[in-house]
Design a protein around this motif. Structure first.
Motif, short mmCIF file in Angstrom:
data_model
loop_
_atom_site.label_atom_id
_atom_site.label_comp_id
_atom_site.label_asym_id
_atom_site.label_seq_id
_atom_site.Cartn_x
_atom_site.Cartn_y
_atom_site.Cartn_z
N MET A 151 44.80 32.43 26.11
CA MET A 151 45.11 32.25 27.49
C MET A 151 45.41 33.42 28.18
SD MET A 151 44.94 29.01 28.38
CE MET A 151 46.46 28.57 29.49
N VAL A 154 42.19 35.57 28.55
CA VAL A 154 41.37 35.10 29.61
C VAL A 154 41.89 35.42 31.03
CG1 VAL A 154 40.42 33.07 30.35
CG2 VAL A 154 40.00 33.60 28.04
N PHE A 155 42.96 34.67 31.23
CA PHE A 155 43.67 34.34 32.54
C PHE A 155 44.55 35.61 32.95
CE2 PHE A 155 43.01 30.10 30.97
CZ PHE A 155 42.21 29.72 32.17
N GLY A 156 44.88 36.37 31.79
CA GLY A 156 45.76 37.78 32.34
C GLY A 156 45.12 38.94 32.57
N LEU A 159 40.53 37.61 34.00
CA LEU A 159 40.77 37.17 35.46
C LEU A 159 41.86 37.90 36.35
CD1 LEU A 159 39.88 33.31 34.48
CD2 LEU A 159 38.40 35.18 35.13
N TRP A 161 44.59 36.61 37.01
CA TRP A 161 45.21 35.60 37.95
C TRP A 161 46.72 35.55 37.79
CZ3 TRP A 161 41.81 30.72 37.09
CH2 TRP A 161 40.54 31.09 37.59
N PHE A 162 47.40 35.84 36.41
CA PHE A 162 48.96 35.99 36.24
C PHE A 162 49.28 37.30 35.72
CE2 PHE A 162 47.16 31.37 35.82
CZ PHE A 162 48.06 30.89 36.88
N THR A 164 51.04 39.50 32.81
CA THR A 164 50.52 39.80 31.39
C THR A 164 51.86 39.98 30.56
OG1 THR A 164 50.15 41.89 31.25
CG2 THR A 164 48.41 40.22 31.53
N LEU A 189 51.91 30.94 33.16
CA LEU A 189 50.97 31.03 32.09
C LEU A 189 51.53 30.79 30.72
CD1 LEU A 189 47.98 31.74 31.47
CD2 LEU A 189 48.65 34.21 31.30
#
Length: 320
Positions: A151, A154-156, A159, A161-162, A164, A189
């Motif tokens: 997670m 991918v998202f930190g 992408l 988005w958030f 880290t 996240l």
């Protein structure tokens, strides 16, 4: 009800005492102490031994335990030798972050688990049910720390988005709207990472409860009387299936305790879990014993809360 609650509280007291003894003994059995491996070469081994004698670390374990418990009763968890501050203040700074992370995790857990469990139980053996069940099997098989790393990647990192790491953006002024939004953005996240794994137990249990309730006599009677399918589910099946879920609320605390250690370390989120990991690596055993004791007490209180809720849901389990 009050007799049952009082009896459970009385049982909890020796559990906490035994827990404190085990924690203290295990901490003393660990190699080294807060003075081991000091970087300053000017401090001689003789001086370190003098400091240990002055601090009482060479006293018999039962004397050290009595001094430690005496401090706990007064709200004094000792001094952190690595962080150079009282343990109480150190925990006070970190426990707020862990509290809000736990609250967010519980919210996400139930927002995801209850709808999935209802759909899976209502439409059991369908393609939708097989998909949801496949997700739960995957969740059972996936370690939390692996899933949290994926997670984060991918998202930190991919992408973006958030955030880290951390719990708030540098330079944010406390009390402002930007500060609050930054705190929320930093905990989303890691909270979702824990929640997606925590949901699998609730989904499976709720699914089983709904399937079992659908086959009971009072449900068959309601259908035979001509009640609509939506009324049968909303007034009878869901009401009887959701009540036992409330009893597992306390046990979610146990998962959160273990989960925060991994997740906060992976996301560098400054909470109790990260503090526990840092204290072990730094041999700051005064902090370790305090954090583990708080974790243990939280788990015991969670079990007590679950028993009380379960006794309200099903009075038959109360001790006579």
């Amino acid at each position: 009800m009050w007799k049952f609650t009082l009896r459970r509280i009385l049982i909890m007291i020796p559990q906490i005492i035994l827990l404190s003894i085990l924690i203290f003994i295990l901490a003393k059995m660990m190699p080294g102490d807060a003075l081991t491996g000091m970087i300053d070469p000017n401090v001689s081994p003789e001086r370190l031994e003098e400091l240990r004698e002055k601090l009482g670390w060479n006293d018999p374990w039962h004397i050290q335990y009595a001094d430690w418990v005496g401090g706990l009763v007064q709200g004094d968890f000792g001094q952190s030798f690595r962080f150079k501050m009282p343990v109480t203040e150190l925990i006070g700074e970190r426990i707020v972050n862990s509290f809000w992370l736990s609250v967010a995790t519980l919210i996400f857990t139930y927002l995801i688990a209850i709808p999935l469990g209802i759909l899976s139980g209502r439409y059991n053996d369908s393609l939708l049910d097989q998909t949801i069940t496949g997700y739960t099997y995957l969740g059972f098989a996936t370690p939390l720390f692996i899933f949290a790393l994926v997670m984060l990647w991918v998202f930190g990192f991919m992408l973006g988005w958030f955030p880290t790491s951390g719990s708030v953006s540098p330079g944010s002024e406390p009390g402002t709207f930007a500060y609050v939004m930054s705190k929320i953005n930093h905990l989303i996240l890691p909270a979702i990472a824990m929640a997606l794994i925590a949901t699998v137990n609730t989904v499976q249990y709720l699914r089983s409860e709904i399937i079992d309730t659908k086959q009971k006599d009072f449900i068959l009677t309601a259908r035979a009387k001509g009640a609509s399918e939506s009324r049968v589910y909303n007034r009878h099946i869901l009401r009887n299936s959701l009540l036992p879920i409330a009893a597992f609320f306390g046990y979610e605390i146990t998962f959160l305790i273990g989960g925060t250690i991994f997740v906060e370390t992976i996301y560098n989120y400054p909470g109790m879990g990260l503090l526990f990991f840092e204290s072990i690596t730094l041999r700051d055993y005064s902090v370790v014993t305090a954090v583990v004791l708080l974790f243990g007490v939280a788990a015991i209180l969670g079990a007590l809360l679950s028993d009380i809720i379960l006794s309200l849901v099903d009075p038959r389990i109360r001790i006579k």
